[in-house]
Design an enzyme around this catalytic site. Structure first.
Site, PDB file in Angstrom:
ATOM      1  N   SER A 157      42.144  44.418  30.889  1.00 45.39           N
ATOM      2  CA  SER A 157      42.682  43.081  30.656  1.00 45.39           C
ATOM      3  C   SER A 157      41.604  42.004  30.693  1.00 45.39           C
ATOM      4  O   SER A 157      41.772  40.927  30.099  1.00 45.39           O
ATOM      5  CB  SER A 157      43.776  42.761  31.679  1.00 45.39           C
ATOM      6  N   ASP A 402      46.270  35.446  41.866  1.00 46.81           N
ATOM      7  CA  ASP A 402      45.482  36.364  41.036  1.00 46.81           C
ATOM      8  C   ASP A 402      44.038  35.875  41.017  1.00 46.81           C
ATOM      9  O   ASP A 402      43.714  34.879  40.373  1.00 46.81           O
ATOM     10  CB  ASP A 402      46.060  36.404  39.624  1.00 46.81           C
ATOM     11  N   HIS A 405      41.734  37.591  37.215  1.00 46.86           N
ATOM     12  CA  HIS A 405      41.725  37.053  35.856  1.00 46.86           C
ATOM     13  C   HIS A 405      41.328  35.578  35.853  1.00 46.86           C
ATOM     14  O   HIS A 405      41.318  34.919  36.890  1.00 46.86           O
ATOM     15  CB  HIS A 405      43.096  37.270  35.220  1.00 46.86           C
TER      16      HIS A 405
END
Length: 426
Positions: A157, A402, A405
């Site tokens: 990702s 998070d 990311h």
């Protein structure tokens, strides 16, 4: 390595014995000097820091010169003695390079402003290398270069984030009806129709075949990678002109060993061995380079590898309370020597060792250190949550932040500026 220069005394003796005119020797010395300088220029041309080293040091200067001349897509050299991965972040009010609302391709996991982030300071920083400058990202040059070609990002990702960043940097100069984005399984393709060009992302978190290869259902804690299985994914990469690999986060399980499948996932009884994580990672690097050697023509194609993307899961790393993380962090780390506990130097050593033995021309994008300073740029709690938050999570936002990311626009645009620089000005 430079050949040793002859000592003045030995040169004098040779001249005295032969009684030759000095002019041929002066011409010979000049040719030798130019050859050496071109050899040094080659090293700057291809490599970045020690991690880009992939050539035999005994390669002759003439061979190096030929390799430079045929390096695909390059239009010039980088500035002398410039390491674009060493430098500092400087405030730049002309950034970001695009607005979040202007790029419809950003996933809701990365649209921090839309998801309620109150500040925008993380968008207004530019990477400034020490002693030189990055070339300005030129959308027209990039698209013209990609005319009739394919560019692909391969990995997890984080690779997808870099892919989306590249699409956002380019799409605004393409007419609305001249572009499209389509996903089929592991492959996502952005097409610039007028240019007959594609920018693609392929989901392969380990590069090798694994039990985490399902693009939509891949959250598996007991991860297994199949030895020697690069072609499972590699068949989808064939024919690309520029390929950007990345793999790291999925290898870091918190365990010392990693599971390697010796046979096939279809076998009723599976032969699984456990090896040190660094050894398993090295197998993936060797397989990647082997695939590149077979399928990438260095005269026509380019191969890049993006180093590990840092996370900021432990605020104790930068001197804060032990139970914190990137949540509510709006400033960056100002210690130029900072290296977080999430980035395993042993993995960097594996990359350096494997690349140094390889004859495959590969450019290493060393984004780790410069990204490590940016604890302010993660999505944190400002992303779409796929499952409802529990009352306990709501009471403690750091528990679901998070810190892996990155918001877009943001730091991954800088990764692509560095890619642009190394593509055209290696």
């Amino acid at each position: 390595m430079k050949p040793p220069s002859p000592s003045p005394s030995s040169s004098t003796v040779t001249l005295r014995k032969s009684r030759l005119s000095p002019y041929p020797l002066i011409l010979l010395a000049f040719i030798l000097l130019v050859t050496i300088l071109r050899g040094e220029g080659f090293l700057r041309y291809i490599f970045s820091a020690k991690f880009n080293s992939h050539r035999d040091q005994n390669t002759s200067s003439s061979t190096k010169k030929k390799l430079v001349e045929r390096l695909a897509f390059a239009i010039g050299e980088s500035e002398k003695d410039c390491d674009i991965f060493q430098g500092r972040w400087v405030r730049d009010e002309s950034r970001p390079l695009y607005d979040e609302s202007e790029c419809p391709y950003i996933q809701p996991q990365l649209t921090c402003q839309e998801q309620g982030r109150p500040d925008k300071g993380y968008q207004h920083w530019r990477w400034q290398p020490s002693g030189c400058s990055l070339p300005r990202f030129n959308e027209t040059l990039m698209l013209e270069t990609l005319r009739g070609k394919r560019m692909m990002f391969v990995g997890d990702s984080l690779s997808r984030g870099q892919f989306v960043s590249m699409v956002c940097l380019l799409h605004r100069i393409i007419p609305k009806n001249g572009k499209s984005m389509n996903t089929l399984g592991s492959l996502t393709v952005f097409t610039a129709k007028e240019y007959n060009a594609t920018i693609e992302f392929y989901w392969a978190p380990f590069l090798l075949e694994s039990n985490s290869d399902e693009a939509t259902i891949h959250r598996i804690s007991d991860r297994i990678v199949r030895r020697g299985s690069i072609n499972k994914h590699g068949k989808h990469w064939e024919g690309v002109d520029i390929i950007v690999f990345n793999t790291y986060v999925w290898w870091i399980t918190g365990l010392e060993y990693f599971k390697i499948l010796q046979g096939s996932f279809e076998d009723e009884e599976k032969d699984i061995v456990e090896v040190p994580t660094e050894e398993a990672y090295g197998l993936a690097m060797e397989s990647m380079l082997g695939w590149c050697k077979k399928h990438m023509d260095p005269k026509k194609t380019r191969v890049f590898f993006t180093s590990m993307s840092p996370s900021h899961e432990k605020s104790i790393d930068w001197g804060r309370v032990p139970d914190g993380n990137c949540y509510n962090e709006t400033g960056m780390i100002d210690d130029p020597t900072y290296w977080g506990s999430d980035c395993k130097k042993s993995i960097m050593d594996v990359i350096s060792e494997v690349f140094s033995r390889s004859k495959v021309p590969i450019t290493f994008l060393n984004i780790t250190q410069l990204s490590s300073y940016r604890k302010d740029a993660h999505t944190s709690i400002y992303k779409k949550q796929w499952t409802p938050l529990t009352p306990e999570q709501v009471a403690n936002p750091a528990s679901y932040a998070d810190c892996v990311h990155w918001c877009l626009p943001g730091i991954q645009d800088t990764w692509n500026e560095l890619l642009f620089s190394k593509l055209f000005y290696p």
